[in-house]
Design a protein around this motif. Structure first.
Motif, PDB file in Angstrom:
ATOM      1  N   ASP A 230      29.612  10.534 -43.010  1.00  0.00           N
ATOM      2  CA  ASP A 230      29.388   9.095 -42.882  1.00  0.00           C
ATOM      3  C   ASP A 230      30.415   8.324 -43.706  1.00  0.00           C
ATOM      4  N   ARG A 231      30.951   7.254 -43.136  1.00  0.00           N
ATOM      5  CA  ARG A 231      31.985   6.484 -43.829  1.00  0.00           C
ATOM      6  C   ARG A 231      31.349   5.527 -44.823  1.00  0.00           C
ATOM      7  N   SER A 232      30.793   6.099 -45.851  1.00  0.00           N
ATOM      8  CA  SER A 232      30.084   5.321 -46.855  1.00  0.00           C
ATOM      9  C   SER A 232      31.054   4.733 -47.865  1.00  0.00           C
ATOM     10  N   ASN A 233      30.701   3.538 -48.363  1.00  0.00           N
ATOM     11  CA  ASN A 233      31.496   2.952 -49.427  1.00  0.00           C
ATOM     12  C   ASN A 233      31.177   3.576 -50.773  1.00  0.00           C
ATOM     13  N   LEU A 234      30.132   4.379 -50.815  1.00  0.00           N
ATOM     14  CA  LEU A 234      29.712   4.997 -52.064  1.00  0.00           C
ATOM     15  C   LEU A 234      30.399   6.358 -52.202  1.00  0.00           C
ATOM     16  N   ARG A 235      31.551   6.355 -52.858  1.00  0.00           N
ATOM     17  CA  ARG A 235      32.286   7.601 -53.088  1.00  0.00           C
ATOM     18  C   ARG A 235      32.729   7.614 -54.548  1.00  0.00           C
ATOM     19  N   LYS A 236      32.542   8.745 -55.195  1.00  0.00           N
ATOM     20  CA  LYS A 236      32.879   8.861 -56.613  1.00  0.00           C
ATOM     21  C   LYS A 236      34.130   9.710 -56.787  1.00  0.00           C
ATOM     22  N   ASP A 237      34.997   9.272 -57.681  1.00  0.00           N
ATOM     23  CA  ASP A 237      36.268   9.940 -57.941  1.00  0.00           C
ATOM     24  C   ASP A 237      36.121  10.915 -59.106  1.00  0.00           C
ATOM     25  N   ILE A 238      36.338  12.202 -58.817  1.00  0.00           N
ATOM     26  CA  ILE A 238      36.437  13.214 -59.876  1.00  0.00           C
ATOM     27  C   ILE A 238      37.887  13.647 -59.934  1.00  0.00           C
ATOM     28  N   ARG A 239      38.493  13.511 -61.093  1.00  0.00           N
ATOM     29  CA  ARG A 239      39.933  13.716 -61.229  1.00  0.00           C
ATOM     30  C   ARG A 239      40.246  14.829 -62.216  1.00  0.00           C
ATOM     31  N   ILE A 240      41.185  15.700 -61.809  1.00  0.00           N
ATOM     32  CA  ILE A 240      41.830  16.608 -62.754  1.00  0.00           C
ATOM     33  C   ILE A 240      43.137  15.929 -63.139  1.00  0.00           C
ATOM     34  N   VAL A 241      43.261  15.537 -64.389  1.00  0.00           N
ATOM     35  CA  VAL A 241      44.448  14.794 -64.808  1.00  0.00           C
ATOM     36  C   VAL A 241      45.662  15.713 -64.801  1.00  0.00           C
ATOM     37  N   ALA A 242      46.821  15.113 -64.602  1.00  0.00           N
ATOM     38  CA  ALA A 242      48.064  15.876 -64.495  1.00  0.00           C
ATOM     39  C   ALA A 242      48.258  16.779 -65.704  1.00  0.00           C
ATOM     40  N   GLY A 243      48.522  18.056 -65.425  1.00  0.00           N
ATOM     41  CA  GLY A 243      48.826  18.999 -66.497  1.00  0.00           C
ATOM     42  C   GLY A 243      47.655  19.335 -67.396  1.00  0.00           C
ATOM     43  N   ALA A 244      46.426  19.188 -66.910  1.00  0.00           N
ATOM     44  CA  ALA A 244      45.244  19.442 -67.744  1.00  0.00           C
ATOM     45  C   ALA A 244      45.328  20.809 -68.422  1.00  0.00           C
ATOM     46  N   ARG A 245      44.972  20.852 -69.695  1.00  0.00           N
ATOM     47  CA  ARG A 245      45.047  22.095 -70.473  1.00  0.00           C
ATOM     48  C   ARG A 245      43.682  22.738 -70.703  1.00  0.00           C
ATOM     49  N   ASN A 246      42.622  21.970 -70.495  1.00  0.00           N
ATOM     50  CA  ASN A 246      41.276  22.518 -70.711  1.00  0.00           C
ATOM     51  C   ASN A 246      40.270  21.695 -69.917  1.00  0.00           C
ATOM     52  N   ALA A 247      38.988  22.000 -70.109  1.00  0.00           N
ATOM     53  CA  ALA A 247      37.934  21.368 -69.312  1.00  0.00           C
ATOM     54  C   ALA A 247      37.867  19.863 -69.502  1.00  0.00           C
ATOM     55  N   SER A 248      38.371  19.347 -70.629  1.00  0.00           N
ATOM     56  CA  SER A 248      38.336  17.898 -70.856  1.00  0.00           C
ATOM     57  C   SER A 248      39.261  17.156 -69.904  1.00  0.00           C
ATOM     58  N   GLY A 249      40.131  17.897 -69.197  1.00  0.00           N
ATOM     59  CA  GLY A 249      41.006  17.273 -68.212  1.00  0.00           C
ATOM     60  C   GLY A 249      40.309  16.939 -66.912  1.00  0.00           C
ATOM     61  N   VAL A 250      39.036  17.325 -66.779  1.00  0.00           N
ATOM     62  CA  VAL A 250      38.243  16.974 -65.592  1.00  0.00           C
ATOM     63  C   VAL A 250      37.443  15.723 -65.920  1.00  0.00           C
ATOM     64  N   GLU A 251      37.726  14.626 -65.207  1.00  0.00           N
ATOM     65  CA  GLU A 251      37.110  13.342 -65.507  1.00  0.00           C
ATOM     66  C   GLU A 251      36.285  12.826 -64.329  1.00  0.00           C
ATOM     67  N   ILE A 252      35.143  12.230 -64.647  1.00  0.00           N
ATOM     68  CA  ILE A 252      34.399  11.454 -63.654  1.00  0.00           C
ATOM     69  C   ILE A 252      34.845  10.009 -63.856  1.00  0.00           C
ATOM     70  N   VAL A 253      35.629   9.500 -62.912  1.00  0.00           N
ATOM     71  CA  VAL A 253      36.313   8.219 -63.093  1.00  0.00           C
ATOM     72  C   VAL A 253      35.333   7.063 -62.890  1.00  0.00           C
TER      73      VAL A 253
END
Length: 275
Positions: A230-253
């Motif tokens: 479904d083309r919902s406007n409710l979409r959440k961005d989960i980002r792995i930041v460039a060059g992430a070195r550990n789990a803290s590089g995974v962000e819920i934006v």
């Protein structure tokens, strides 16, 4: 004295039923929305935790998992594919040889060690190395792409993320598939294994060739859509930041745009999954 008859008129009964029905509908809708929101939040947190766990497994290797003393685990390859309109997400161990190497770039070093996600079995034939893990998004959510035009930004995310540890320094690096790189073998490892075992291909390394040409550093944005296709406007961005070195590089934006100027160009570093 004449006694009065007690009771409700038809109008009063009708009004009571209307009010009761309205309250029931309001409570039911509120409960349904609450359940939906809880499931959506759960799907977001669960997917983010899946990615973070991959980093933990790369930095805290418990055992080799290959049954061979001449091999070592150097990271994870997480492959995102589409299967009949659904996500097919699989995490593979990246293995390679053990030897005396220099301190060059991690991808170059892994190439020299024959890094791969499959192994030749002692009895002949090939199989994916141990700890192959399939992941399914919770509550029928879809992991979608941010890219492109209005018509394709709801497409299922496809590509691969490579999380690897430098064989010498132990530093963890994160790469994504190069947008210019298309390789059916990389995207469908099951088919690659089938070809290896039936002799359709003689290639012995799935990650053969220059890894520098196949992978690059950069943010990886996953859009979690609670309504699936479904083309919902409710979409959440989960980002792995460039060059992430550990789990803290995974962000819920967080929701909303956050524009920054880079070279005179405005770039959105906020939620890239919004309409």
């Amino acid at each position: 004295m004449k006694k009065l008859k007690s009771g409700f008129t038809l109008v009063e009964v009708s009004l009571f039923l209307v009010i009761t029905a309205a309250v029931f509908v309001s409570v039911a809708v509120g409960t349904q929305n609450s359940i939906f929101q809880q499931r959506y939040n759960d799907s977001i947190q669960n997917f983010a935790e899946f990615l973070r766990t991959a980093y933990s497994q790369v930095t805290n290797v418990q055992n080799e998992g290959t049954g061979r003393s001449d091999k070592a685990i150097y990271g994870k390859l997480i492959v995102f594919r589409e299967d009949s309109g659904r996500n097919k997400i699989t995490s593979y161990n990246v293995i390679g040889g053990i030897g005396d190497i220099g301190s060059g770039r991690v991808l170059t070093q892994l190439e020299s060690l024959g890094a791969n996600v499959v192994i030749e079995k002692d009895g002949g034939g090939y199989s994916a190395v141990g700890f192959v893990e399939d992941y399914t998004p919770r509550w029928a959510s879809q992991i979608q792409t941010t890219s492109g035009w209005e018509d394709d930004k709801y497409d299922i995310f496809t590509g691969a993320v490579l999380i690897v540890r430098h064989p010498k320094s132990g530093t963890v690096y994160t790469y994504k598939t190069n947008n210019d790189f298309v390789d059916d073998d990389l995207m469908d490892i099951d088919d690659y294994l089938r070809k290896l075992n039936d002799g359709s291909t003689t290639a012995e390394s799935l990650l053969s060739g220059s890894l520098e040409d196949k992978f690059e550093m950069g943010d990886v944005d996953f859009c979690v859509n609670p309504n699936g296709a479904d083309r919902s406007n409710l979409r959440k961005d989960i980002r792995i930041v460039a060059g992430a070195r550990n789990a803290s590089g995974v962000e819920i934006v967080p929701d909303g745009e956050d524009l920054v100027e880079v070279g005179g160009v405005s770039l959105n570093v906020g939620n890239r999954c919004e309409p």
